[in-house]
Design an enzyme around this catalytic site. Sequence first.
Site, PDB file in Angstrom:
ATOM      1  N   GLU A   1       0.847  -1.205   0.000  1.00  0.00           N
ATOM      2  CA  GLU A   1       0.000   0.000   0.000  1.00  0.00           C
ATOM      3  C   GLU A   1       0.877   1.247   0.000  1.00  0.00           C
ATOM      4  O   GLU A   1       1.975   1.220   0.540  1.00  0.00           O
ATOM      5  CB  GLU A   1      -0.866   0.027   1.275  1.00  0.00           C
ATOM      6  CG  GLU A   1      -1.769  -1.172   1.396  1.00  0.00           C
ATOM      7  CD  GLU A   1      -2.266  -1.400   2.832  1.00  0.00           C
ATOM      8  OE1 GLU A   1      -2.267  -0.445   3.632  1.00  0.00           O
ATOM      9  OE2 GLU A   1      -2.634  -2.548   3.122  1.00  0.00           O
TER      10      GLU A   1
ATOM     11  N   LYS B   1       2.283   4.526   1.471  1.00  0.00           N
ATOM     12  CA  LYS B   1       2.349   5.030   2.847  1.00  0.00           C
ATOM     13  C   LYS B   1       1.949   6.494   2.812  1.00  0.00           C
ATOM     14  O   LYS B   1       2.699   7.349   2.358  1.00  0.00           O
ATOM     15  CB  LYS B   1       3.757   4.861   3.414  1.00  0.00           C
ATOM     16  CG  LYS B   1       3.851   5.253   4.876  1.00  0.00           C
ATOM     17  CD  LYS B   1       5.205   4.856   5.452  1.00  0.00           C
ATOM     18  CE  LYS B   1       5.302   5.125   6.933  1.00  0.00           C
ATOM     19  NZ  LYS B   1       4.985   6.476   7.357  1.00  0.00           N
TER      20      LYS B   1
ATOM     21  N   ASP C   1       1.237  10.195   3.814  1.00  0.00           N
ATOM     22  CA  ASP C   1       1.938  11.082   4.741  1.00  0.00           C
ATOM     23  C   ASP C   1       0.929  12.013   5.403  1.00  0.00           C
ATOM     24  O   ASP C   1       0.722  13.139   4.982  1.00  0.00           O
ATOM     25  CB  ASP C   1       3.002  11.879   3.981  1.00  0.00           C
ATOM     26  CG  ASP C   1       3.997  12.511   4.932  1.00  0.00           C
ATOM     27  OD1 ASP C   1       3.967  12.167   6.128  1.00  0.00           O
ATOM     28  OD2 ASP C   1       4.803  13.342   4.481  1.00  0.00           O
TER      29      ASP C   1
ATOM     30  N   TYR D   1      -6.645   1.689   6.427  1.00  0.00           N
ATOM     31  CA  TYR D   1      -5.649   0.677   6.079  1.00  0.00           C
ATOM     32  C   TYR D   1      -5.536  -0.510   7.023  1.00  0.00           C
ATOM     33  O   TYR D   1      -4.760  -1.418   6.747  1.00  0.00           O
ATOM     34  CB  TYR D   1      -4.273   1.320   5.877  1.00  0.00           C
ATOM     35  CG  TYR D   1      -3.768   2.155   7.032  1.00  0.00           C
ATOM     36  CD1 TYR D   1      -3.537   1.603   8.281  1.00  0.00           C
ATOM     37  CD2 TYR D   1      -3.494   3.504   6.851  1.00  0.00           C
ATOM     38  CE1 TYR D   1      -3.065   2.364   9.326  1.00  0.00           C
ATOM     39  CE2 TYR D   1      -3.020   4.279   7.894  1.00  0.00           C
ATOM     40  CZ  TYR D   1      -2.801   3.700   9.131  1.00  0.00           C
ATOM     41  OH  TYR D   1      -2.342   4.450  10.164  1.00  0.00           O
TER      42      TYR D   1
ATOM     43  N   LYS E   1      10.532   3.371   3.140  1.00  0.00           N
ATOM     44  CA  LYS E   1      10.551   4.828   2.982  1.00  0.00           C
ATOM     45  C   LYS E   1      11.261   5.242   1.703  1.00  0.00           C
ATOM     46  O   LYS E   1      12.265   4.654   1.319  1.00  0.00           O
ATOM     47  CB  LYS E   1      11.281   5.460   4.176  1.00  0.00           C
ATOM     48  CG  LYS E   1      10.714   5.079   5.522  1.00  0.00           C
ATOM     49  CD  LYS E   1       9.589   5.969   5.929  1.00  0.00           C
ATOM     50  CE  LYS E   1      10.135   7.250   6.514  1.00  0.00           C
ATOM     51  NZ  LYS E   1       9.096   8.015   7.192  1.00  0.00           N
TER      52      LYS E   1
ATOM     53  N   CYS F   1      10.381  49.392   0.610  1.00  0.00           N
ATOM     54  CA  CYS F   1       9.950  48.402  -0.371  1.00  0.00           C
ATOM     55  C   CYS F   1      10.933  48.364  -1.549  1.00  0.00           C
ATOM     56  O   CYS F   1      11.281  49.415  -2.092  1.00  0.00           O
ATOM     57  CB  CYS F   1       8.553  48.766  -0.869  1.00  0.00           C
ATOM     58  SG  CYS F   1       8.022  47.759  -2.258  1.00  0.00           S
TER      59      CYS F   1
ATOM     60  N   CYS G   1       9.049  49.983  -4.778  1.00  0.00           N
ATOM     61  CA  CYS G   1       8.610  51.369  -4.923  1.00  0.00           C
ATOM     62  C   CYS G   1       9.245  52.318  -3.915  1.00  0.00           C
ATOM     63  O   CYS G   1       9.002  53.526  -3.960  1.00  0.00           O
ATOM     64  CB  CYS G   1       7.085  51.450  -4.819  1.00  0.00           C
ATOM     65  SG  CYS G   1       6.485  51.174  -3.156  1.00  0.00           S
TER      66      CYS G   1
ATOM     67  N   CYS H   1       4.577  46.440   2.466  1.00  0.00           N
ATOM     68  CA  CYS H   1       4.849  47.734   1.855  1.00  0.00           C
ATOM     69  C   CYS H   1       3.550  48.528   1.924  1.00  0.00           C
ATOM     70  O   CYS H   1       2.488  48.019   1.578  1.00  0.00           O
ATOM     71  CB  CYS H   1       5.262  47.539   0.409  1.00  0.00           C
ATOM     72  SG  CYS H   1       5.035  49.028  -0.572  1.00  0.00           S
TER      73      CYS H   1
ATOM     74  N   CYS I   1       2.541  50.975  -5.525  1.00  0.00           N
ATOM     75  CA  CYS I   1       3.615  49.984  -5.658  1.00  0.00           C
ATOM     76  C   CYS I   1       3.278  49.053  -6.828  1.00  0.00           C
ATOM     77  O   CYS I   1       2.216  48.424  -6.833  1.00  0.00           O
ATOM     78  CB  CYS I   1       3.705  49.216  -4.343  1.00  0.00           C
ATOM     79  SG  CYS I   1       4.948  47.944  -4.338  1.00  0.00           S
TER      80      CYS I   1
HETATM   81  S1  IVH Z   1      -0.197   0.112   8.765  1.00  0.00           S
HETATM   82  C1  IVH Z   1       0.810  -2.076  12.498  1.00  0.00           C
HETATM   83  N1  IVH Z   1      -0.618   1.209   6.428  1.00  0.00           N
HETATM   84  O1  IVH Z   1       2.617   4.920   8.929  1.00  0.00           O
HETATM   85  C2  IVH Z   1       0.433  -1.398  11.251  1.00  0.00           C
HETATM   86  N2  IVH Z   1       0.341   2.554   8.120  1.00  0.00           N
HETATM   87  O2  IVH Z   1       4.973   4.020  10.814  1.00  0.00           O
HETATM   88  C3  IVH Z   1       0.251   0.023  11.426  1.00  0.00           C
HETATM   89  N3  IVH Z   1       0.756   4.872   7.456  1.00  0.00           N
HETATM   90  O3  IVH Z   1       1.363   5.282  12.170  1.00  0.00           O
HETATM   91  C4  IVH Z   1       0.200   0.872  10.279  1.00  0.00           C
HETATM   92  N4  IVH Z   1      -0.016   4.706   5.409  1.00  0.00           N
HETATM   93  O4  IVH Z   1       0.262   6.625  10.346  1.00  0.00           O
HETATM   94  C5  IVH Z   1      -0.147   1.399   7.666  1.00  0.00           C
HETATM   95  N5  IVH Z   1      -1.071   2.051   4.314  1.00  0.00           N
HETATM   96  C6  IVH Z   1      -0.622   2.235   5.547  1.00  0.00           C
HETATM   97  C7  IVH Z   1      -0.128   3.478   5.987  1.00  0.00           C
HETATM   98  C8  IVH Z   1       0.352   3.597   7.289  1.00  0.00           C
HETATM   99  C9  IVH Z   1       0.524   5.507   6.312  1.00  0.00           C
HETATM  100  C10 IVH Z   1       1.370   5.481   8.659  1.00  0.00           C
HETATM  101  C11 IVH Z   1       0.573   5.321   9.904  1.00  0.00           C
HETATM  102  C12 IVH Z   1       1.456   4.690  10.923  1.00  0.00           C
HETATM  103  C13 IVH Z   1       2.807   4.882  10.321  1.00  0.00           C
HETATM  104  C14 IVH Z   1       3.660   3.678  10.689  1.00  0.00           C
END
Ligand code: IVH
Length: 685
Positions: free
Chosen positions: A127, A129, A131, A239, A327, A421, A424, A439, A444
């Site tokens: 999946e 991740k 942010d 998730y 990551k 400024c 101007c 300003c 300006c």
């Molecule tokens: S699973 C034990 N799935 O990443 C499983 N986490 O470092 C827990 N996050 O705190 C998380 N997308 O905030 C999971 N598809 C995803 C995610 C996800 C973002 C974040 C989540 C979690 C952190 C884990």
Amino acid sequence: MQLSLLESSDPRQVAENRVRELRIQLEYHNKRYYQLDAPEISDAEYDALFRELASLEERYPDLVTSDSPSQRVGGAATGRFRTVVHRLPMLSLENAVNDEEIRAKLDARVKKELGLAESSAVSYMCEPKMDGLAVELIYEQGVLTVASTRGDGITGEDVTPNIRTMRGVPLRLAGEWVPPLLEVRGEVYLSLEAFQKINRDREENGEPPFANPRNAAAGSLRQLDPRITARRPLSLFCYAPGLVEGATFSSQHEFLSVASTWGLPVNPLARLVEDVDGAVAYYNEMQELRESLPYEIDGTVVKVDSFQLQRELGEKSRSPLWAIACKFPPRQAETELEDILLSVGRTGVITPVAKLKPVEISGVTVSRATLHNWDELTAKDIRVGDTVVVERAGDVIPAVVRVVVDRRTGSERMVPPPLVCPECGSAVVRIADEVALRCMGISCPPQIRESLRHFASRGAMDIEGLGEKVVEQLLALGLVHTVADLYSLTKDDFMQFDRMGDKLASNLLAALESSKACDLSRFVFALGIRHVGERTAKALAQAFGSLENLEAATFDELISVRDIGATVAQSIFTFFNTPDNRSVIGRLRELGVNPTAVAKTVGGRLSGKNFVFTGSLTRFSRDHARKLVEDQGGNVVGSVSRKTDYVVAGEDSGSKLVKARELGIAILGEDEFLNLLETPDERNM
Ligand code: IVH
């Protein structure tokens, strides 16, 4: 024994000293968290400081000051939310940063723990991740009852009213059958578009922008006032399950697909792969796709798909052995800061901009970065000649994260804030409570350019054809100095432009002519008064009915208009009482611009009907409800009387509901109210 001068045996004095200390610390950590994106302490530690301050202030109410972090609505609200203990802890994940680590830290370990041969294949769910920030939603009998943030994984903050404002979150699960208890975890995030808009608005209002979409999402969700959250278009992807009663799932992919049938948002990019090679390929694919996604992802998450295997693997020190966060490398680069330039915006805000030695960050060459404002510049101690770390964090404009102090040679140069400024030469001022420098010059050039553009724009006077290029030429030829000059332009003026034909010039003149009979609210918006957006302009037009009335309005009259607070009222009052602005409006009038208010809907279906709203509404905001009623000719009033026709009761309705019952007034639930209007609610709009 000698007593330290700072110590005191007077408990009140001790409290006062501690309160002062706590405020300084909280402000400092706030800044590190929200603006610098470099928190030094955990949320739990921050909460502890906050709670200590709140409890001291509760004990000594005379120590409360309006600038105390405890009084602030926004990021600093942490600690004032009710806490929620997660029934199952919300774990975090171990990280992998490249292909090899995905294989070693996840696949090899999984096989070892399960006693599987190295050559065997384990299937994984992959999946993106997201942010953002993790939340847990609890559905009881299919109804959303509690929503909380992850917090420290054990206890989070109760953000139920805020989560309820999110359009993508079902308040009731869909489908014929739902389990009696479903806890579901997911990530709340902001789209890049929403993030950029929030930051533009913040900068316009002299507030410090959020460093990245994650901070903006967290700041928007953790608002004590859910109405603020409601205005931020937050999104969610679910998730993982938490505690579930009455249903079992055999795998992560099954869970996600069932969750989606219940109406829970699930990321469509999630993919089941048959072995670790698939997980590695997914990681590389997502890294490419990252640049074109409408939201930020900072990696992928790979999970053993089978829940049976997940249980066998278990967890170790707060992170599971069956999953890993893969990551992406940060989108940062080091480069030299060659100069600090000044850019002047429409409202006169002067923003320092870093001119950088061009550097490539994930495929994009970066040569400029925003430094936001002088407070930030000073806090980060950024100097010309410094080596700096630059980051592309979801924003169009990259930001300078920090200075690499070790690289200093001593020849770096500090840049003081400008006194005049750069465009101007007018005086620069810093308005109280704002971080921005402005300003104050009315002529300006960048300000004129932007105010002309804004005046002609679609939501304002909507003058077709009067775009950026035309504005540039008008300024270059010295034909306009204020918006009023637009209306004294002749065909000959336009014909001096490069590539201007007879037809185009006639069209422009016709567009200007037809804009003269404009709607008052558009005209007020077009004036570009600070803090007056389309919504406020509408409220003003409705409240005052004519430009003359609005010009003559007192501060007290302005502040009594719905949704207008002291800052906005002050800004409007100052605008109309500034001689230069008055003379521009006078000239617009002389030249035939005649804004008129659109009459309030009369004879609508609800004409003459009085509504009272009480309790907390979950399906729409009060403002939206008011608009729905007013659009159909009805009125919204504050208190219940014999003249009231309907009381719309949300949750926890109190005395107004009792009174309505006593007086025998029709009481509507939210659904009945919508039926009455025959209008879809906000979610469907
Ligand atoms: S699973 C034990 N799935 O990443 C499983 N986490 O470092 C827990 N996050 O705190 C998380 N997308 O905030 C999971 N598809 C995803 C995610 C996800 C973002 C974040 C989540 C979690 C952190 C884990």
